[in-house]
Design a protein around this motif. Structure first.
Motif, PDB file in Angstrom:
ATOM      1  N   TYR A  53    -135.040 -33.939 -34.156  1.00  0.00           N
ATOM      2  CA  TYR A  53    -135.342 -34.620 -32.923  1.00  0.00           C
ATOM      3  C   TYR A  53    -134.139 -35.365 -32.346  1.00  0.00           C
ATOM      4  O   TYR A  53    -133.684 -35.365 -30.971  1.00  0.00           O
ATOM      5  N   GLN A  57    -132.043 -34.216 -28.797  1.00  0.00           N
ATOM      6  CA  GLN A  57    -131.579 -35.054 -27.699  1.00  0.00           C
ATOM      7  C   GLN A  57    -130.267 -34.859 -27.347  1.00  0.00           C
ATOM      8  O   GLN A  57    -129.913 -34.767 -26.197  1.00  0.00           O
ATOM      9  N   LEU A  60    -130.392 -30.947 -25.526  1.00  0.00           N
ATOM     10  CA  LEU A  60    -131.237 -30.891 -24.212  1.00  0.00           C
ATOM     11  C   LEU A  60    -131.302 -32.100 -23.203  1.00  0.00           C
ATOM     12  O   LEU A  60    -131.772 -31.885 -22.290  1.00  0.00           O
ATOM     13  N   LEU A  62    -132.593 -35.122 -23.546  1.00  0.00           N
ATOM     14  CA  LEU A  62    -134.137 -35.500 -23.309  1.00  0.00           C
ATOM     15  C   LEU A  62    -134.128 -37.226 -23.047  1.00  0.00           C
ATOM     16  O   LEU A  62    -133.486 -37.757 -23.833  1.00  0.00           O
ATOM     17  N   SER A  63    -134.953 -37.668 -22.305  1.00  0.00           N
ATOM     18  CA  SER A  63    -135.029 -39.055 -22.175  1.00  0.00           C
ATOM     19  C   SER A  63    -135.868 -39.579 -23.449  1.00  0.00           C
ATOM     20  O   SER A  63    -136.603 -38.793 -24.000  1.00  0.00           O
ATOM     21  N   CYS A  66    -139.461 -38.488 -22.902  1.00  0.00           N
ATOM     22  CA  CYS A  66    -139.735 -37.246 -23.233  1.00  0.00           C
ATOM     23  C   CYS A  66    -139.591 -36.959 -24.535  1.00  0.00           C
ATOM     24  O   CYS A  66    -140.359 -36.010 -25.410  1.00  0.00           O
ATOM     25  N   GLN A  67    -138.735 -37.751 -25.248  1.00  0.00           N
ATOM     26  CA  GLN A  67    -138.588 -37.729 -26.737  1.00  0.00           C
ATOM     27  C   GLN A  67    -140.031 -38.244 -27.300  1.00  0.00           C
ATOM     28  O   GLN A  67    -140.483 -37.475 -28.338  1.00  0.00           O
ATOM     29  N   LEU A  70    -142.747 -35.361 -26.731  1.00  0.00           N
ATOM     30  CA  LEU A  70    -142.342 -34.293 -27.903  1.00  0.00           C
ATOM     31  C   LEU A  70    -143.060 -34.794 -29.294  1.00  0.00           C
ATOM     32  O   LEU A  70    -143.862 -33.966 -29.846  1.00  0.00           O
ATOM     33  N   TYR A 121    -140.712 -36.477 -16.306  1.00  0.00           N
ATOM     34  CA  TYR A 121    -141.086 -35.615 -17.316  1.00  0.00           C
ATOM     35  C   TYR A 121    -141.105 -34.117 -16.551  1.00  0.00           C
ATOM     36  O   TYR A 121    -140.549 -32.997 -16.991  1.00  0.00           O
ATOM     37  N   SER A 124    -137.736 -32.686 -16.567  1.00  0.00           N
ATOM     38  CA  SER A 124    -137.100 -32.559 -18.222  1.00  0.00           C
ATOM     39  C   SER A 124    -136.881 -31.093 -18.542  1.00  0.00           C
ATOM     40  O   SER A 124    -137.716 -30.355 -18.187  1.00  0.00           O
ATOM     41  N   LEU A 126    -138.061 -30.013 -21.171  1.00  0.00           N
ATOM     42  CA  LEU A 126    -139.439 -29.707 -21.868  1.00  0.00           C
ATOM     43  C   LEU A 126    -140.334 -29.122 -21.008  1.00  0.00           C
ATOM     44  O   LEU A 126    -140.784 -28.097 -21.261  1.00  0.00           O
TER      45      LEU A 126
END
Length: 708
Positions: A53, A57, A60, A62-63, A66-67, A70, A121, A124, A126
């Protein structure tokens, strides 16, 4: 972190999910629910610090929200029984994962606005890359729809160092080994690779093969380890880069499709020709393939290189690709190289390079590095002078050179009792391999002719032979001449004139044979067109193809094009003269050997004659040359009957070399049919047929009686 502690972190997460489900089912007080959600978020934040994970981060951007989303849904995918309680809470919560609404509810911070969280989101990776997104792309009821985890992302999370190739099977993967990285395009494109490789680069000029070779050279040079990289590794700051790199190519053109659109893309991971096939796939599926390839490159401690040919044409068919390019350009340590023939205006396309054909010196440098010519122990037995000639004559791409070297080294390794598979000199074998690479035969405009003759097969006047040899020498030393004379024009235009059968076409074949270059005879009937502008397009295509191969071009019966200019009495005359003007323009800029032949020099406009570098006459052979040719023929097949007087035959019959060959062929057929020696009667019969074509029958009979 130890394996035991990692296991505890994941166990805590599973326990928190279970407790939240139970709490919601039992409809406990809101304060208790809030505490349980806070405990879940704390467990999620602990897992987020774990690899892979933490890598996501980094890759990508990811905030935290969003982490969490996921991490929560991956946990449910690993332990699907945990989803049971949530499915009992609402009819729409049917899996395979949570709905987007519940994911936002459980993962956003207390007091956060739901609309703001949704917007975060949707922006993002994702969602935009469809890595974890609602099952349907329709806006209606999107919050209620279950999320779907992309296969490629699942593979990455479970085995980040070995992503299944199926995750990006819609891309063509070009693997550059450590050996290829050091040599591909070496010296060939160095002068056209300036500065750092930008995030998005648009290249123009040349053809598709050259584009791919240039892109490989770009990626290989960009991937070379810097001093900072070595210092980081020495200090333990990072892993060593992989020995090979991957270049991912988006396959063939996008179709117009419907809805999100569909793409015709190569579905194999091989670069072998003839092995690709196409299928229609949605753009969203292409997104997944691209991001999985990106993650694969990053896990290998490499930059992500994506080559996208014909992008601008595809963009006109699929405007949604604009957003896809924007996302690609924002990924860290990614480089997107695009090509295309259509004009587009995009903010990402602010770096452009127009490629030019490599010079002979650049090709020589590339050949030298591929063959280790300066090492003292070259891979193949070839001199620098021979290699310089090959570099001058054959305009090959880096890929083509590499293919030839690999082929010849393979032949060298396949030996029997220490003897090479081929006993031909290395320079000859390389020349033949170069010809095989160049000869892409589109004979709709010009017919490819395999040279059958050499200068030794021809009976030529000394002056004519010297002029032909001069053409060969000039082409072989074109590069050196350009270095000394800045205004020197490398191309050669020569007019060959003389009576039919004097050897003009034969000379063209001998020139191509001497130079070991392709020869094309132009079919003017296919080039000409009654529609305005079409002839120019046909000629442009013809010259572009020939120039890419450094081919010898032969325009036969040139007086049909370059005769005395007609008066402009009609639009047809005007268009014809415009076509000739365009042909002259392309002739003068042609960088290889261009030949025109005619039977009647007097028909050629003097203004055209002055444009030729050489005007070479092919005269009828004298009696000595005729004798030498008859003598050579007499030893090539059945023996001549003893009473055949070759001297008298050569003196009486003033035939061209082509006519002599015709006579001999007819007589030879008679000898083969009847068996035994070639009789004088067979020659008399054949001579009668040949002479009757352009002489009065009475004169024919008189000549035959004199010799008979």
């Amino acid at each position: 972190m130890s394996t035991q502690k990692t296991g505890i972190v994941y166990s805590n997460l599973y326990g928190s999910i279970y407790q939240l489900g139970q709490c919601l089912l039992q409809s406990e007080q809101s304060l208790s629910i809030e505490q349980t959600i806070a405990q879940l978020q704390q467990s999620l934040d602990e897992v987020i610090t774990q690899s892979p994970y933490s890598l996501l981060q980094e890759y990508l951007y990811l905030s935290p929200l969003c982490q969490r989303i996921l991490c929560l849904n991956v946990a449910l995918a690993r332990e699907p029984d945990l989803l049971h309680d949530f499915a009992r809470l609402a009819a729409y919560e049917q899996g395979p994962l949570l709905s987007l609404e519940r994911s936002l509810l459980f993962c956003q911070n207390p007091g956060d606005d739901k609309d703001d969280s949704l917007h975060e989101y949707l922006k993002s990776a994702l969602n935009q890359w469809q890595l974890l997104a609602p099952e349907s792309n329709q806006c209606s009821g999107r919050l209620m729809q279950s999320l779907i985890l992309a296969d490629g992302l699942w593979s990455f999370l479970h085995a980040p160092t070995i992503i299944n190739a199926c995750s990006f099977h819609r891309l063509q993967s070009h693997v550059l080994s450590a050996r290829q990285k050091s040599k591909v395009g070496s010296g060939l494109y160095d002068n056209q690779i300036q500065g750092n490789l930008p995030r998005v680069l648009f290249i123009e000029g040349l053809n598709a093969k050259e584009h791919l070779a240039y892109v490989k050279a770009l990626c290989s040079k960009d991937n070379k380890e810097t001093k900072a990289d070595r210092a980081d590794r020495a200090g333990g700051a990072g892993k060593e880069k992989s020995a090979s790199i991957h270049l991912y190519e988006v396959g063939e053109g996008l179709g117009s499709g419907s809805g999100e659109g569909s793409a015709k893309l190569s579905t194999n991971n091989s670069v072998e020709p003839g092995m690709t096939h196409e299928q229609n796939i949605p753009i969203e599926s292409l997104k997944q393939s691209l991001v999985c390839a990106y993650l694969h490159a990053r896990v290998q401690q490499q930059n992500f290189y994506c080559y996208w040919p014909d992008f601008t044409q595809q963009l006109h068919q699929q405007p949604a690709l604009k957003g896809l390019l924007t996302i690609l350009s924002q990924l860290p340590q990614s480089h997107i190289i695009l090509t295309g023939s259509e004009e587009v205006s995009l903010p990402e396309l602010n770096h452009k390079r127009r490629l030019r054909p490599p010079h002979a010196k650049e090709r020589l440098a590339s050949w030298g590095m591929l063959l280790d010519i300066d090492s003292g122990k070259p891979s193949l037995d070839i001199s620098k002078k021979e290699l310089a000639l090959i570099a001058t004559l054959y305009p090959l791409s880096g890929d083509q050179m590499q293919s030839i070297v690999d082929q010849l080294l393979g032949d060298k390794d396949n030996s029997v009792a220490g003897k090479s598979v081929s006993d031909q000199p290395t320079v000859y074998r390389i020349q033949q391999a170069c010809l095989d690479q160049l000869n892409t035969r589109d004979e709709s405009l010009a017919k490819y002719c395999k040279p059958r003759f050499s200068f030794s097969d021809m009976q030529l006047a000394d002056e004519t032979r010297a002029q032909l040899q001069g053409l060969v020498t000039r082409l072989q030393y074109a590069e050196e001449m350009q270095d000394i004379l800045p205004n020197y024009r490398p191309g050669i235009q020569a007019l060959l004139y003389g009576k039919p059968g004097t050897g003009k076409s034969m000379a063209a074949e001998a020139l191509a044979n001497e130079l070991q270059l392709p020869l094309y005879k132009v079919n003017l009937a296919n080039v000409a067109s009654k529609w305005i502008g079409e002839s120019e397009k046909q000629l442009a295509s013809l010259f572009d193809q020939a120039e890419a191969q450094n081919a010898v071009l032969l325009f036969d019966e040139a007086d049909a094009i370059f005769s005395k200019r007609s008066e402009v009495e009609s639009s047809h005359d005007k268009n014809a003269n415009m076509g000739v003007s365009y042909l002259l323009q392309r002739m003068e800029s042609y960088t290889a050997l261009l030949l025109l032949s005619t039977n009647f020099k007097s028909n050629i406009d003097n203004a055209f004659l002055r444009r030729f570098d050489a005007v070479i006459e092919f005269s009828l052979p004298d009696k000595i040359q005729r004798y030498q040719h008859w003598q050579r023929l007499s030893t090539s097949g059945p023996s001549f009957e003893s009473r055949i007087d070759i001297v008298g035959l050569s003196e009486i019959f003033e035939l061209s070399i082509a006519q002599i060959d015709n006579v001999y062929e007819h007589a030879l057929l008679s000898a083969l049919e009847r068996g035994g020696d070639l009789q004088k009667t067979y020659l008399i019969e054949a001579l009668g047929r040949e002479l009757a074509k352009d002489k009065a029958r009475l004169l024919c009979q008189q000549d035959l009686q004199r010799w008979g």
